[in-house]
Design a protein around this motif. Structure first.
Motif, short mmCIF file in Angstrom:
data_model
loop_
_atom_site.label_atom_id
_atom_site.label_comp_id
_atom_site.label_asym_id
_atom_site.label_seq_id
_atom_site.Cartn_x
_atom_site.Cartn_y
_atom_site.Cartn_z
N ALA A 149 4.86 -10.78 -3.45
CA ALA A 149 5.31 -12.30 -3.49
C ALA A 149 4.20 -13.22 -3.30
O ALA A 149 3.25 -13.05 -2.31
CB ALA A 149 6.23 -12.40 -2.64
N PRO A 150 3.96 -14.54 -4.09
CA PRO A 150 3.16 -15.45 -3.98
C PRO A 150 3.03 -15.99 -2.47
O PRO A 150 3.97 -16.09 -1.86
CB PRO A 150 3.58 -16.40 -4.86
CG PRO A 150 4.27 -15.75 -5.88
CD PRO A 150 4.83 -14.76 -5.21
N THR A 151 1.81 -16.28 -1.90
CA THR A 151 1.46 -16.75 -0.50
C THR A 151 1.14 -18.33 -0.75
O THR A 151 0.99 -18.82 -1.79
CB THR A 151 0.36 -16.04 0.08
OG1 THR A 151 -0.84 -16.25 -0.58
CG2 THR A 151 0.86 -14.48 0.06
N TYR A 152 0.76 -19.08 0.13
CA TYR A 152 0.37 -20.41 0.16
C TYR A 152 -1.07 -20.23 -0.50
O TYR A 152 -1.20 -21.06 -1.49
CB TYR A 152 0.15 -20.89 1.67
CG TYR A 152 1.27 -21.15 2.22
CD1 TYR A 152 1.92 -22.39 2.13
CD2 TYR A 152 1.95 -20.20 3.00
CE1 TYR A 152 3.14 -22.84 2.87
CE2 TYR A 152 3.33 -20.61 3.57
CZ TYR A 152 3.88 -21.85 3.40
OH TYR A 152 5.06 -21.93 4.18
N SER A 154 -1.84 -18.67 -2.95
CA SER A 154 -1.67 -18.23 -4.34
C SER A 154 -1.76 -19.63 -5.21
O SER A 154 -1.61 -19.84 -6.34
CB SER A 154 -0.31 -17.72 -4.57
OG SER A 154 -0.29 -16.24 -3.91
N PHE A 155 -1.22 -20.72 -4.68
CA PHE A 155 -1.00 -22.06 -5.11
C PHE A 155 -2.11 -23.09 -4.99
O PHE A 155 -2.08 -24.38 -5.31
CB PHE A 155 0.20 -22.89 -4.34
CG PHE A 155 1.65 -22.33 -4.79
CD1 PHE A 155 2.36 -23.13 -5.73
CD2 PHE A 155 2.01 -21.05 -4.34
CE1 PHE A 155 3.55 -22.55 -5.90
CE2 PHE A 155 3.35 -20.84 -4.70
CZ PHE A 155 3.84 -21.47 -5.61
N ARG A 156 -3.13 -22.59 -4.62
CA ARG A 156 -4.58 -23.48 -4.40
C ARG A 156 -4.91 -23.94 -5.70
O ARG A 156 -5.30 -25.41 -5.63
CB ARG A 156 -5.83 -22.46 -3.83
CG ARG A 156 -6.88 -23.32 -3.61
CD ARG A 156 -6.71 -24.38 -2.62
NE ARG A 156 -7.92 -25.39 -2.72
CZ ARG A 156 -8.01 -26.55 -3.29
NH1 ARG A 156 -7.19 -26.70 -4.25
NH2 ARG A 156 -9.08 -27.37 -3.25
N ILE A 179 4.93 -18.22 -11.21
CA ILE A 179 3.61 -17.88 -10.71
C ILE A 179 3.38 -16.60 -9.92
O ILE A 179 4.55 -16.30 -9.30
CB ILE A 179 3.19 -19.12 -9.74
CG1 ILE A 179 1.48 -18.88 -9.24
CG2 ILE A 179 3.92 -19.22 -8.57
CD1 ILE A 179 1.16 -20.19 -8.48
N ASP A 180 2.54 -15.82 -9.95
CA ASP A 180 2.32 -14.56 -9.52
C ASP A 180 1.52 -14.92 -8.05
O ASP A 180 0.72 -15.81 -7.83
CB ASP A 180 1.82 -13.38 -10.14
CG ASP A 180 0.85 -13.57 -10.91
OD1 ASP A 180 -0.21 -14.57 -10.01
OD2 ASP A 180 0.49 -12.72 -11.94
N LYS A 181 1.17 -13.59 -7.33
CA LYS A 181 0.40 -13.76 -6.08
C LYS A 181 -0.96 -14.09 -6.24
O LYS A 181 -1.68 -14.57 -5.59
CB LYS A 181 0.49 -12.32 -5.28
CG LYS A 181 -0.08 -12.51 -4.02
CD LYS A 181 -0.07 -11.14 -3.13
CE LYS A 181 -0.66 -11.08 -1.91
NZ LYS A 181 -0.50 -9.95 -1.18
N ASN A 182 -1.57 -13.64 -7.40
CA ASN A 182 -2.94 -13.94 -7.95
C ASN A 182 -3.12 -15.54 -8.34
O ASN A 182 -4.01 -15.97 -8.58
CB ASN A 182 -3.50 -13.16 -8.91
CG ASN A 182 -3.53 -11.74 -8.55
OD1 ASN A 182 -3.84 -11.37 -7.26
ND2 ASN A 182 -3.21 -10.75 -9.40
N GLY A 183 -2.03 -16.19 -8.42
CA GLY A 183 -1.89 -17.65 -8.82
C GLY A 183 -1.89 -17.82 -10.27
O GLY A 183 -2.11 -18.98 -10.69
N ARG A 253 8.82 -14.41 -7.91
CA ARG A 253 9.56 -13.06 -7.50
C ARG A 253 9.28 -12.68 -6.16
O ARG A 253 8.03 -12.46 -5.87
CB ARG A 253 9.13 -12.02 -8.63
CG ARG A 253 9.99 -10.89 -8.67
CD ARG A 253 11.21 -11.27 -9.39
NE ARG A 253 12.12 -9.81 -9.39
CZ ARG A 253 13.38 -9.73 -10.06
NH1 ARG A 253 13.90 -10.90 -10.26
NH2 ARG A 253 13.86 -8.74 -10.12
N THR A 254 10.39 -12.61 -5.38
CA THR A 254 10.30 -12.43 -4.11
C THR A 254 11.42 -11.57 -3.66
O THR A 254 12.32 -11.57 -4.30
CB THR A 254 9.95 -13.60 -3.28
OG1 THR A 254 9.69 -13.19 -1.82
CG2 THR A 254 11.13 -14.49 -3.43
N ARG A 255 11.26 -10.97 -2.52
CA ARG A 255 12.24 -9.95 -1.88
C ARG A 255 13.10 -11.21 -1.15
O ARG A 255 12.39 -11.56 -0.22
CB ARG A 255 11.88 -8.83 -0.98
CG ARG A 255 11.35 -7.78 -2.18
CD ARG A 255 10.90 -6.50 -1.35
NE ARG A 255 12.00 -5.91 -0.97
CZ ARG A 255 12.84 -5.12 -1.66
NH1 ARG A 255 12.33 -4.92 -3.10
NH2 ARG A 255 13.67 -4.30 -1.28
#
Length: 690
Positions: A149-152, A154-156, A179-183, A253-255
């Motif tokens: 799942a994307p993190t903070y 990921s949105f940089r 958006i995916d985890k890689n941004g 996409r996240t759990r």
């Protein structure tokens, strides 16, 4: 996302904080009374009235109230208040308290994405760390459960802080990018085609989705300081609460509750909003847990330097019932303000829990677990005098049942309780159904059960071991003791750093990592006390406070060194949990009760200094074994004479008996929440006071 895993959790955990902390103010659960006023406006009714139709704006209680460095603040420290959803702050405590912007909300989202903590008004005055790797929505990534799942971070490259990463106006278009985890951003078939872009913000040049615009214009009941009235929830405007949009709305996409889902996420300066199409109304749009994420990033992970390394324990539980303690109207007592519910049992030595979102009190008795509606669903909310039974749980075979001596723990809408024959029960809060039970093979069970996101921790006094179970199914993780000659018997308590502290039967205090391995000697040298720690008499906030069977209270630093101590009550025991109350201005106070029938208030920085005392009337004086609750600078506790007391923390001569029971309260502690007091007497009768 809606926070259910941390809204109401456990008693007797604690916070080992690196923040400054101090003396009790008019509202000890809040660093400043202005914070309480802001919180009450939107969240008081959510706590008091289940089913009000919206979630928390800030959170059910505070993660931390204290001080943080800020260059322009008087003395270089400003008061802050952390909640699940955000942080309140006051940059100038000498400012105009009538100004609607006297209390402001931190730009936490910006700091999490950039990896920098602001230390003053100047944009150059910050501490640089790393962007947060916490999942921006959905379940926490514990044991890799939500690793994609994307993190903070990921949105940089998707957010705007100056003139970077802008968007053109797309009003009227569907929200159909993810958006995916890689941004990386790509187009998808939107899971909800009715979500469209309806507002373009020219200052940050981002579009806002209709579901978030509607949420920002929410109307409902709010508290004006004297009564409830219908008004816009977010005043003076939604921007005050949310800030400006700094990203486009994007699907992730996240759990969520262990199920993969699409969730729409939009970043604002101060908050994150999420939209989950599969959620029931009115919880499709929710506030993200930015305050919780930021606190962890800044103080647990050292600005992200340590990484997202494990399960987040719980918040400040420095009082026995701290997750159930909240400010509100001051309970008055008197005949018209007292009601009871007879659980039809003969005995209870339980620590009840109270879920304000459901208006539900759960207590363990000799007939099993009993759940009581404090506000019956079929009666008006104002009808305080008719609590009703929601459900009762004895066990499947009705023979091996929860133990009337066991403190009850509520975490993520699951109740955990020990039972006869070494049983541990996990019971649904919703309907009392059994989720799982574990049999550990020893004789009795009366330990507090302390959870984190993955595990349960408790002490078995028969085998003298510290146990850990998997929270999902009750399977055994590990069981330890110092050695074959030394056993463990009191505690446990759990820190934000995951360290578990527990008293040994050799007068020492031991510390373990969450995997059951002891801390090395350079990190923890077990201190030797004058006698064993009383069964539950451990608590901590900044320091660890331990009361012994000889009546000595110790303050111990995080390396195991005794910093101060005092012998109370002529050597009679301390059986209460120390209640530690802090504010941002000074050293704070610790309250304990003794078997001589006295409550002491001691200097938290040096417990040898007595600041406050209250002697329970009577000859001989009743035991003071009911762990106190300190809320709004009032001290609440039950005594063995059957009286429930409220005593001013400013002047102990200002005391009142709120209610009287037909049986002693013993070691049963009180819950104080949003103007209500809850306690169970030893004869199994629940007492409610407003």
């Amino acid at each position: 996302m809606k926070n259910v895993s941390l809204s109401l959790i456990i008693a007797l955990s604690f916070l080992l904080s690196t923040l400054s902390a101090t003396v009790t103010s008019a509202a000890p659960n809040f660093a400043d009374p202005a914070f309480l006023k802001v919180w009450e406006r939107t969240d008081k009714i959510v706590s008091e009235r289940p089913g009000v139709g919206r979630g928390f704006t800030w959170g059910p209680t505070s993660l931390y109230s204290g001080g943080e460095p800020y260059a322009e603040a008087p003395g270089g420290q400003r008061p802050v208040q952390y909640f699940d959803k955000a942080r309140m702050e006051i940059n100038n405590t000498f400012g105009n308290r009538q100004d609607p912007y006297f209390v402001t909300t931190g730009l936490l989202v910006k700091e999490l994405v950039l990896g920098r903590a602001q230390q003053g008004d100047s944009l150059s005055n910050y501490i640089q760390g790393r962007p947060s790797e916490v999942q921006i929505a959905g379940d926490p990534n514990v044991n890799g459960n939500n690793s994609d799942a994307p993190t903070y971070r990921s949105f940089r490259n998707m957010v705007t802080f100056n003139q970077d990463n802008p968007s053109i106006s797309k009003i009227g278009q569907q929200v159909s990018q993810k958006i995916d985890k890689n941004g990386s951003v790509s187009s998808i078939i939107p899971p909800d085609p009715n979500v469209r872009l309806v507002v373009y913000e020219p200052l940050t040049r981002h579009n806002i989705a209709n579901v978030f615009v509607d949420y920002g214009e929410t109307q409902g009941l709010v508290w004006n300081g004297a009564t409830y009235l219908n008004d816009r929830v977010f005043l003076p405007n939604a921007t005050y609460v949310l800030g400006l949009p700094i990203s486009e709305p994007l699907w992730v996409r996240t759990r969520v509750s262990d199920v993969d889902r699409f969730v729409l996420v939009q970043l604002f300066e101060r908050r994150i909003l999420t939209y989950t199409p599969t959620n029931p109304d009115p919880f499709k749009v929710e506030m993200g847990n930015v305050g919780q994420h930021y606190y962890r990033w800044r103080y647990v992970e050292n600005l992200g330097q340590f990484g997202n390394y494990g399960p987040l324990p719980t918040r400040d539980y420095s009082q026995a019932r701290a997750p159930y303690l909240q400010s509100g109207a001051i309970p008055r007592g008197g005949l018209s303000n007292v009601s009871q519910f007879n659980t039809d049992s003969n005995f209870s030595s339980s620590w009840p829990v109270y879920d304000p979102e459901m208006g539900l009190v759960i207590v363990s008795t000799d007939n099993g677990l009993v759940a009581v509606n404090l506000y019956p669903t079929d009666l008006p909310y104002t009808d305080f005098n008719h609590p009703t039974l929601r459900w009762q749980f004895a066990s499947q075979d009705n023979l091996i049942r929860p133990n009337a001596f066991t403190p009850v723990t509520l975490y993520d809408h699951v109740i955990y309780c020990g039972g006869e024959g070494g049983k541990v029960f996990a019971v649904s809060e919703w309907d009392g159904s059994l989720l799982w039970q574990a049999s550990l093979g020893f004789q009795g069970f009366d330990s507090l059960i302390v959870p984190d996101e993955t595990s349960l921790y408790f002490v078995n006094g028969w085998e003298r071991k510290l146990y850990s179970l998997n929270i999902s199914d009750g399977s055994l993780r590990w069981a330890v003791r110092p050695n074959s000659e030394v056993g463990l018997g009191s505690g446990p308590i759990l820190g934000w750093d995951g360290i578990i502290y527990v008293g040994g039967d050799d007068r020492k205090l031991y510390a373990y990592y969450p995997d059951g391995t002891p801390l090395p000697s350079e990190k923890w040298n077990p201190p030797t006390l004058d006698s064993n720690v009383s069964h539950y008499s451990l608590a901590a906030k900044g320091q660890i406070y331990a009361g012994t069977t000889n009546g000595t209270l110790y303050a111990i630093d995080n390396l195991g060194r005794i910093s101060s101590q005092i012998k109370l009550g002529g050597g009679q025991g301390i059986l209460t949990v120390p209640a530690i109350v802090y504010d941002y201005q000074g050293p704070g106070r610790v309250y304990v009760g003794t078997d001589e029938g006295r409550i002491y208030g001691l200097d938290a920085a040096d417990v040898s200094k007595i600041q406050w005392t209250f002697q329970i009337p009577g000859t001989p004086a009743p035991y003071a074994r009911s762990s106190v609750a300190v809320v709004d600078n009032y001290v609440y506790f039950g005594a063995d004479n059957g009286n429930l007391y409220k005593v001013s923390g400013a002047d102990s001569r200002d005391s009142v008996v709120l209610a009287s029971a037909n049986a002693p309260f013993g070691t049963n502690p009180v819950v104080v929440n949003s103007g209500y007091v809850v306690i169970v007497s030893r004869d199994g009768v629940l007492h409610f006071v407003r």
